[in-house]
Design an enzyme around this catalytic site. Sequence first.
Site, short mmCIF file in Angstrom:
data_model
loop_
_atom_site.label_atom_id
_atom_site.label_comp_id
_atom_site.label_asym_id
_atom_site.label_seq_id
_atom_site.Cartn_x
_atom_site.Cartn_y
_atom_site.Cartn_z
N GLU A 483 0.99 -1.29 0.00
CA GLU A 483 -0.02 0.14 -0.09
C GLU A 483 0.77 1.22 -0.11
O GLU A 483 0.72 2.00 -0.86
CB GLU A 483 -1.08 -0.12 1.26
N ARG A 561 -7.49 3.10 14.17
CA ARG A 561 -8.28 1.94 13.83
C ARG A 561 -8.41 0.86 15.15
O ARG A 561 -9.35 0.34 15.41
CB ARG A 561 -8.07 1.26 12.67
N GLU A 942 -10.86 -7.70 5.25
CA GLU A 942 -10.19 -7.58 6.37
C GLU A 942 -11.08 -8.26 7.63
O GLU A 942 -10.60 -8.96 8.44
CB GLU A 942 -9.73 -6.20 6.50
#
Length: 1010
Positions: A483, A561, A942
């Site tokens: 990423e 997160r 995920e």
Amino acid sequence: MFEEVHSMTHKLRSEVSGSYTLATPIPKALGGNIMTASPISDLNPVFMAAGCKLTLMDKDGSRVVQMDDGFFVGYRKTAVRPQEVLLSVNIPYSKRTQFVSAFKQSPRREDDISIVTAAMSATFAPGTDILEDLRLSYGGMAPTTVLAKRTASRLLGRPWGEELLEEACSSLAEEMILDPSVPGGMVTYRQTLTLSLFYKFYLTVLKKLRLQGVSVPEIGPECASATEVYHPQTASSVQIYQAVPEGQSQDDVVGRPMMHLSAMKQATGEAVYCDDVPLYENELHLALITSTKAHARILSVDASVAERMPGVVCCLFADDVPGSNATGVRQDQSVLADGKVTCVGHIIGAVVADTQLQAQRAAKAVKMQYEELPPVVTIQEAIAAQSFYQPIRTIQSGDLEAGFKEADHIIEGEMHIGGQEHFYLETNVTLAVPRGEDGEMELFVSTQATTDTQSQVARALGVPSNRVVVHVKRMGGGFGGKESRSTLLSTVVAVAANKLNRPVRCMLDRDEDMLITGGRHPFYGKYKVGFMNSGKIVALDVSYYGNAGNSMDLSLAILERALFHMENSYSVPNVRGRGFICRTNLPSNTAFRGFGGPQGMMVAESWMTDVAQSLGCSAEEVRRLNLYAEGELTPYNQILHGLTLDRCWDECLSQSGYQQRRAAIDLYNRQNRWTKRGLAMVPTKFGISFTATFLNQAGALAHIYTDGSVLLTHGGTEMGQGLHTKMVQVASRVLGIPCSKIHISETSTNTVPNASPTAASASSDLNGAAVQITCETLLKRLEPYKTKNPKGSWEDWVKAAYFDRVNLSANGFYKTPDLGYSFDTNSGRAFNYYSYGVACSEVEIDCLTGAHKNLSTTIVMDVGHSLNPAIDIGQVEGGFMQGLGLFTLEELHYSPQGVLLTRGPGSYKIPAFGDIPTQLTVSLLRDAPNDKAIFASKAVGEPPLFLAASVFYAIKDAIIAARAESGITGPFRLDSPASAERIRNACSDRFTKLCPPAEPGTFRPWSVQV
Ligand SMILES: Cc1cc2nc3c(=O)[nH]c(=O)nc-3n(C[C@H](O)[C@H](O)[C@H](O)COP(=O)(O)OP(=O)(O)OC[C@H]3O[C@@H](n4cnc5c(N)ncnc54)[C@H](O)[C@@H]3O)c2cc1C
């Protein structure tokens, strides 16, 4: 290899006296195994315990040597002379009163080298239990295979009973000792294993003696399972999903289990990956020069030798970067190190040569002089040094003080969760091709982030983004590792290609990739939880520390997160979560499937287990009691709508046969002392959206050609997850044409600009909506021709539109509405919706070795109306297995100086086939439409990963049963992964007591918990 050991011991148990000779030619792997003299060889302990003799020969003749402790003379050294070859191995047949067993304990059961191996041979005076001869041979306890001679001699002449066992164990604990700094670490575990394995042998021999009619104590049935030899069970798996509604057109493939469009090509090897792009005529290869120090000033770099080596074209350093040398998500890294290195693996320069091998050899010949600076390696060191990146995040709701006051009980605890290597099959790779004019550069990259690659390369080259085109056909896996970190390599390769004006390629070797690119953040969580007698949680104060490494990268969003998932699926009225990003001298850690969520939830399940344990009730009851209800608020003030947690829970409970399993496990555990079974049911609630609001956008582009074929592209990249397959399904439904007419060739920055990385599980949602809008636009343009010729074909309408001069190319754009959470006000929607799931897992642990078996897992996952159940179940199963690796197997070892010691599959163990639960059932929750995403579907990439926590907590459940046998009750800390070492050490018993760990701080460990 285990099987080989086993069959060899069968031969040794033969009752015929004499011997068995393996010779002419000596079976190949066998000779090599002896001669390489590995201290963790499986066979050498067997040969030694069996008293084998070796015939060696050179030109002057032959000689026979005994394979005893005189044979291995040092690390990987034998008494064999340089000119000698091993001619034969003479294995004596065992006597009727001789018993031989062999054992192997490795981190992973299949295809793995051992931590400790052992072979034991006991011979008795005929008709008695009096020991006449004993040979105890161990691997993994010294630089060579060794015999425990002192212990053996002490026991001779003694009867085989409890007293002998006691004496043997205390003697082995003295004789088989390891230096606390020994390479390979696991010191206490390895020492305990020598005793535990002897105990297994002791029980096995007792059983055999009794069978021969010798009067020895009977071993109780509760000990029988300790002597069982492992045999894999036949695996079975069930996949349950809802059929499409009756009446759905056969041509409409949405909701059907359509095969991944590249599946055949990938299986046959025809699929084209980045490094399969044919070589350009004048192409060169690049190798990276990286730091060997975690924190140091670079005093000098000497590339003079490297530059003179064959094939070398040039070396590159920071001065060769024509544009900005600042790179990374936050521009806090350098393309090539400038004066200072902040991790081992920090990229200092590169060598470009005719071949990869020449470049790699030359890169190793570049000499660096450093002035070393003290490194910060672990989270604990970062906390001590207050080495944090800013900001420190807090989410707080309710009244914490009142919550703790109201609580009947308060407990505190902590947990460390280790990092994880992405271990994509295809390592990072880039091919950069200069176009020869206007600074144009074309790149073929294995990346999840086309736009970031484009902008980082443009910045480094000092050209506008419109000169750089990035192409991605497919990746051989990404998992978040491509990423932001793939740009480390692509930027350097582009700089080299630009300097030389020739195509340059680099594909990292596995060890380079593991060393340089970072992985999942290790996390440390510390918590205080207040709860009522009923098990209801009323207050939670939790702090998270993530080991970010030497740059910020995506660590803030990852930490956020973790905080957004700190309560997992449970309603906690009074809560404070704080998050710290530790700045350390490790390679920058980065996105990894789950993006901090799994770490956040893992700590939640730790306090949940502690609460249940301290109340003495079932963890599942406490979890169910605290599950969120429809309409409740999260700590970040998001209302939960369309909650399906309770449905997933109840379905999983009944499908797994939880109650019956629990009863059967309780019975099993009462009947077995040295193997224990455990069960756990764990929910997950995973927020879907990028938490950086601006990333929640996507574009698509479709061309209809005059033959009716459609070329589709969108901003998402294909990494095996089936995104392109789903996008073709979406386009097929909207356009009303079969999938065979639609093709996606690649993802590129010159077709869809400014694409967000393919990440956050949101790519089907975002790109799916963009594809839908694009196709609807085209369909609208074709509408008049359909109306005019309703009986015509797709091709007829396309042709008619073309001749009517209609634009048959369209793009579409989508942004997720109503998003925007603010940490300052603790308000605004952080997520578009949630994906839910529940898993129930059963395991069996071997309390003596720490090995475990994954017996069964039942998963119920809410993926809305699945776009493609085959792909979604693949994602559930794959995500679960990757989580299983994270929580039970995969361990990255770093030295105290920050050097990564595990750099390949030999030392770093991802799950193998045998780690898949023997019974694996995956059901997609039926009748659960999601009104927030394309065709009522939900994200799936995920969310299922965390469900592997059910295996971890089932292991903990089994350990709780084992500890109870030693009278130990109450909460205890179990860090992740639940490796064989951790399981064994946690099962405290008479053997572990004999092997106490060395006092921390009195030695320098081989590896540290980062
Ligand atoms: C992926 C992998 C997994 C492995 N897993 C295990 C494991 O689980 N357990 C374990 O014990 N080992 C394991 N090994 C090690 C393996 O057992 C040995 O590498 C193997 O036995 C070597 O056999 P070979 O015939 O290929 O030897 P070679 O590689 O051919 O030889 C090894 C060395 O021995 C010398 N040699 C070979 N035969 C003779 C002879 N007759 N006389 C004199 N010198 C000789 C060779 O010259 C060479 O120096 C593993 C190896 C690999 C690559």
